[in-house]
Design a protein around this motif. Structure first.
Motif, mmCIF file in Angstrom:
data_model
loop_
_atom_site.group_PDB
_atom_site.id
_atom_site.type_symbol
_atom_site.label_atom_id
_atom_site.label_comp_id
_atom_site.label_asym_id
_atom_site.label_seq_id
_atom_site.Cartn_x
_atom_site.Cartn_y
_atom_site.Cartn_z
ATOM 1 N N TYR A 50 0.827 -1.226 -0.233
ATOM 2 C CA TYR A 50 -0.153 0.479 0.366
ATOM 3 C C TYR A 50 0.491 1.444 -0.269
ATOM 4 C CZ TYR A 50 -4.063 2.786 1.198
ATOM 5 O OH TYR A 50 -5.469 3.064 0.809
ATOM 6 N N GLY A 51 2.093 1.155 0.575
ATOM 7 C CA GLY A 51 2.908 2.218 0.296
ATOM 8 C C GLY A 51 3.253 2.795 1.817
ATOM 9 N N THR A 52 3.054 1.762 2.685
ATOM 10 C CA THR A 52 3.174 2.064 4.095
ATOM 11 C C THR A 52 4.340 2.194 4.644
ATOM 12 O OG1 THR A 52 1.501 1.283 4.827
ATOM 13 C CG2 THR A 52 2.192 1.676 6.822
ATOM 14 N N LYS A 53 5.236 3.025 4.971
ATOM 15 C CA LYS A 53 6.947 3.182 5.377
ATOM 16 C C LYS A 53 7.182 2.332 6.687
ATOM 17 C CE LYS A 53 10.597 6.588 5.545
ATOM 18 N NZ LYS A 53 10.443 7.711 5.291
ATOM 19 N N MET A 54 6.667 0.760 5.867
ATOM 20 C CA MET A 54 7.398 -0.396 7.488
ATOM 21 C C MET A 54 9.337 0.142 7.319
ATOM 22 S SD MET A 54 4.846 -1.309 8.427
ATOM 23 C CE MET A 54 4.944 -3.076 8.868
ATOM 24 N N VAL A 55 9.588 -0.219 8.490
ATOM 25 C CA VAL A 55 10.914 -0.293 9.086
ATOM 26 C C VAL A 55 11.402 -1.056 9.904
ATOM 27 C CG1 VAL A 55 11.202 2.669 8.813
ATOM 28 C CG2 VAL A 55 10.591 1.556 10.905
ATOM 29 N N ASN B 113 -9.906 -4.568 19.246
ATOM 30 C CA ASN B 113 -10.281 -5.430 18.602
ATOM 31 C C ASN B 113 -10.802 -4.016 17.264
ATOM 32 O OD1 ASN B 113 -12.331 -7.224 17.712
ATOM 33 N ND2 ASN B 113 -13.970 -6.513 19.853
ATOM 34 N N CYS B 114 -10.072 -3.311 16.856
ATOM 35 C CA CYS B 114 -9.762 -2.794 15.923
ATOM 36 C C CYS B 114 -9.948 -3.054 13.763
ATOM 37 C CB CYS B 114 -9.467 -1.307 16.062
ATOM 38 S SG CYS B 114 -7.719 -1.028 16.368
ATOM 39 N N PRO B 115 -9.371 -2.528 13.483
ATOM 40 C CA PRO B 115 -9.066 -2.410 12.067
ATOM 41 C C PRO B 115 -8.010 -1.884 12.063
ATOM 42 C CG PRO B 115 -11.130 -1.031 11.511
ATOM 43 C CD PRO B 115 -11.175 -1.314 13.378
ATOM 44 N N GLY B 116 -7.836 -1.326 12.874
ATOM 45 C CA GLY B 116 -6.585 -0.043 13.006
ATOM 46 C C GLY B 116 -6.750 1.825 12.300
ATOM 47 N N ILE B 117 -6.142 2.117 11.740
ATOM 48 C CA ILE B 117 -6.107 3.733 10.954
ATOM 49 C C ILE B 117 -5.415 3.512 9.607
ATOM 50 C CG2 ILE B 117 -4.149 3.897 12.727
ATOM 51 C CD1 ILE B 117 -5.477 6.659 12.644
ATOM 52 N N ILE B 118 -6.374 4.641 8.791
ATOM 53 C CA ILE B 118 -5.779 4.433 7.438
ATOM 54 C C ILE B 118 -5.848 5.796 6.927
ATOM 55 C CG2 ILE B 118 -7.537 3.533 5.880
ATOM 56 C CD1 ILE B 118 -6.178 2.148 4.358
ATOM 57 N N ASN B 119 -4.494 6.004 6.087
ATOM 58 C CA ASN B 119 -4.531 7.222 5.564
ATOM 59 C C ASN B 119 -4.114 6.679 3.824
ATOM 60 O OD1 ASN B 119 -3.914 9.663 3.441
ATOM 61 N ND2 ASN B 119 -2.909 10.802 5.434
ATOM 62 N N PRO B 120 -5.444 7.205 3.365
ATOM 63 C CA PRO B 120 -5.653 6.413 1.283
ATOM 64 C C PRO B 120 -4.224 7.104 0.897
ATOM 65 C CG PRO B 120 -7.818 7.633 2.298
ATOM 66 C CD PRO B 120 -7.180 7.560 3.239
ATOM 67 N N LEU B 121 -3.028 8.742 1.257
ATOM 68 C CA LEU B 121 -2.593 8.955 1.248
ATOM 69 C C LEU B 121 -1.003 7.761 0.463
ATOM 70 C CD1 LEU B 121 -2.912 12.765 1.706
ATOM 71 C CD2 LEU B 121 -3.261 11.335 -0.530
ATOM 72 N N GLY B 122 -1.447 6.466 1.958
ATOM 73 C CA GLY B 122 -0.179 5.705 1.167
ATOM 74 C C GLY B 122 0.236 4.976 3.105
ATOM 75 N N CYS B 123 -0.941 5.696 3.815
ATOM 76 C CA CYS B 123 -0.818 4.713 5.276
ATOM 77 C C CYS B 123 -1.194 3.381 5.874
ATOM 78 C CB CYS B 123 0.217 5.706 6.303
ATOM 79 S SG CYS B 123 1.139 5.339 7.988
ATOM 80 N N LYS B 124 -1.400 2.665 5.958
ATOM 81 C CA LYS B 124 -2.183 1.586 6.117
ATOM 82 C C LYS B 124 -1.359 0.669 7.324
ATOM 83 C CE LYS B 124 -3.762 -2.462 4.022
ATOM 84 N NZ LYS B 124 -3.764 -3.283 5.000
ATOM 85 N N ILE B 125 -2.052 1.020 8.596
ATOM 86 C CA ILE B 125 -1.718 0.496 9.983
ATOM 87 C C ILE B 125 -3.245 -0.699 10.390
ATOM 88 C CG2 ILE B 125 -0.397 0.786 12.322
ATOM 89 C CD1 ILE B 125 0.423 3.606 11.126
ATOM 90 N N GLY B 126 -2.780 -1.887 10.086
ATOM 91 C CA GLY B 126 -4.151 -2.481 10.401
ATOM 92 C C GLY B 126 -4.383 -3.301 9.010
ATOM 93 N N ILE B 127 -5.873 -3.643 9.325
ATOM 94 C CA ILE B 127 -6.390 -5.488 8.499
ATOM 95 C C ILE B 127 -7.120 -4.492 7.191
ATOM 96 C CG2 ILE B 127 -5.783 -6.253 10.437
ATOM 97 C CD1 ILE B 127 -8.289 -6.973 10.891
#
Length: 337
Positions: free
Chosen positions: A62-67, A155-169
Motif C-alpha cells: 500500500y506504500g506504508t513506510k514499514m521500517v 479489537n479494531c481494524p486500525g487506521i488508514i490514510n489513503p495517501l499511502g499509510c495503512k496500519i491495520g487490516i
C-alpha cells in the motif's frame, strides 16, 4: 532539558515505568499522533507470524513506510525485507518509528502493548480480539500515566490514510484520497462507509477504527478532535460517524460536537449511523462493549444525542454515501427520501 517524571504500572509482576513530559498535559496530548501520513514510520510487533507477515506485506504494498519488526525468537533475521529485532527497545533505537502495529495472540497482547508504551512509541495499534478485560484495564492505567503514546484498539481494524499509510487490516483498495474523515466502532461498517464514500466520487482523509471492546484506547471524541485538526489544514473536511449500542462514547462525542458547532459559523457536516437499534437489553451484540445495561447505552439515546448536536443521522448504513453527497451540497435537499 525538559524535566521528566515517571509513573509506574504493574504487569505480570514486573513494574514498568512510563515517562511524562512536563511540557505536555497527559494522555490527551497524544491525540495528534493519530495524524498519520505517507512519511509515518511503522514497526510490526509479531512480524514473523502468519498474521503479521500477511498484513505487513499488505501495508508495504500500500506504500506504508514499514521500517522493521519485533520477534524475539527470530532477532537478527530479515523478513519481508525488514530487519527483525528481539525487543521493541532495540527496534526503537535502530529505526526510530512513529508507530507500531501489533499482531500477537490476545493472551500476550497486553505485554506487547505495554512494551510499546514503555518505549514511547507515538502510535500503537492492536487489532487483537479477546484480550481479557483485566488486561485492558492495566493498559488504560498505563496510558493515563504517560503523555507520549496514543493507543488505538484493541479489537479494531486500525487506521488508514489513503495517501499511502495503512496500519491495520483494512482492505486498502476501497479507499481513495479525499477530505472525509471516518470514525467507527465497527470494522465492517468502516469498510462499508469508505466503500460508499469512494463509490459516490468522494474520498477519505483518515479513517479510524476505534474498536468495540469496553476499554478502547481511543474514542469517538478523540477522532472528532483529530478531524478538527485536519479541518484547520483542509477547508471542507467532513465526517462519517459510526457508533453502536453500549457505553456512552457517542453521547460524549455529541456534547463535544454541539459545543464545537456553537463556536463556528460554518460547522463541518457529519453523517452518522448507530448500529443495534433492535438489540435487546442485557445481551451483547457482536462486540464485547456492545451491551445495553440498566437501560443505558441504547441506540435511541445515542441517535437523539447526536441529532441534537446537528449530526445528520441515517437509519441504514446503505444511505451514508448519498447523505454525504447531500451534506456536501452535491445533491438537492428536495431529493431526500
Amino acid at each position: 532539558m525538559i524535566p521528566i517524571c515517571s509513573r509506574a504500572t504493574i504487569s505480570s509482576g514486573v513494574i514498568r515505568k512510563f515517562s511524562q513530559s512536563a511540557s505536555r498535559k497527559g494522555y490527551e496530548a497524544t491525540i495528534q499522533n493519530l495524524l498519520i501520513n505517507r512519511e509515518t514510520k511503522v514497526i510490526c510487533q509479531g512480524l514473523t507470524g502468519k498474521a503479521g507477515t500477511f498484513h505487513a506485506q499488505e501495508a508495504l504494498d500500500y506504500g506504508t513506510k514499514m521500517v522493521g519488526g519485533v520477534s524475539p525468537k527470530k532477532a537478527g533475521q530479515i523478513h519481508l525485507g525488514l530487519p527483525v529485532f528481539g525487543s521493541v527497545k532495540e527496534a526503537v533505537r535502530e529505526t526510530k518509528p512513529d508507530a507500531s502495529v501489533i499482531y500477537v495472540p490476545p493472551a500476550i497482547a497486553a505485554d506487547a502493548i505495554l512494551e510499546a508504551i514503555e518505549n514511547e512509541v507515538g502510535l500503537i495499534v492492536c487489532v487483537a480480539e479477546g484480550i481479557p478485560e483485566a488486561d485492558q484495564i492495566k493498559i488504560v492505567h498505563a496510558l493515563k500515566s504517560q503523555s507520549r503514546s496514543r493507543f488505538l484498539g484493541p479489537n479494531c481494524p486500525g487506521i488508514i490514510n489513503p495517501l499511502g499509510c495503512k496500519i491495520g487490516i483494512q482492505p486498502g483498495h476501497i479507499h481513495t484520497p479525499g477530505s472525509i474523515g471516518i470514525v467507527s466502532r465497527s470494522g465492517t461498517l468502516s469498510y462499508e462507509s469508505a466503500g460508499q464514500i469512494t463509490g459516490v466520487g468522494l474520498g477519505q482523509s483518515i479513517c479510524i477504527g476505534i474498536g468495540g471492546d469496553p476499554f478502547p484506547g481511543t474514542q469517538h471524541i478523540d477522532a472528532i478532535k483529530v478531524f478538527s485538526m485536519i479541518l484547520i489544514l483542509k477547508v471542507g473536511t467532513r465526517i462519517v460517524f459510526i457508533g453502536e449500542i453500549g457505553g456512552s462514547m457517542e453521547e460524549e462525542a455529541a456534547e463535544y460536537i454541539s459545543e464545537y458547532n456553537m463556536r463556528h459559523n460554518n460547522p463541518k457536516p457529519i453523517v452518522g449511523f448507530i448500529a443495534g437499534v433492535t438489540a435487546p437489553s442485557g445481551r451483547r451484540m457482536g462486540h464485547a462493549g456492545a451491551l445495553i445495561s440498566g437501560g443505558k447505552g441504547t441506540a435511541s439515546e445515542k441517535i437523539k444525542a447526536l441529532s441534537r448536536a446537528g449530526v445528520l443521522m441515517v437509519d441504514s448504513p446503505s444511505k451514508i454515501g448519498s447523505e454525504m453527497l447531500r451534506a456536501s451540497g452535491m445533491v438537492p435537499n428536495s431529493s431526500h427520501s
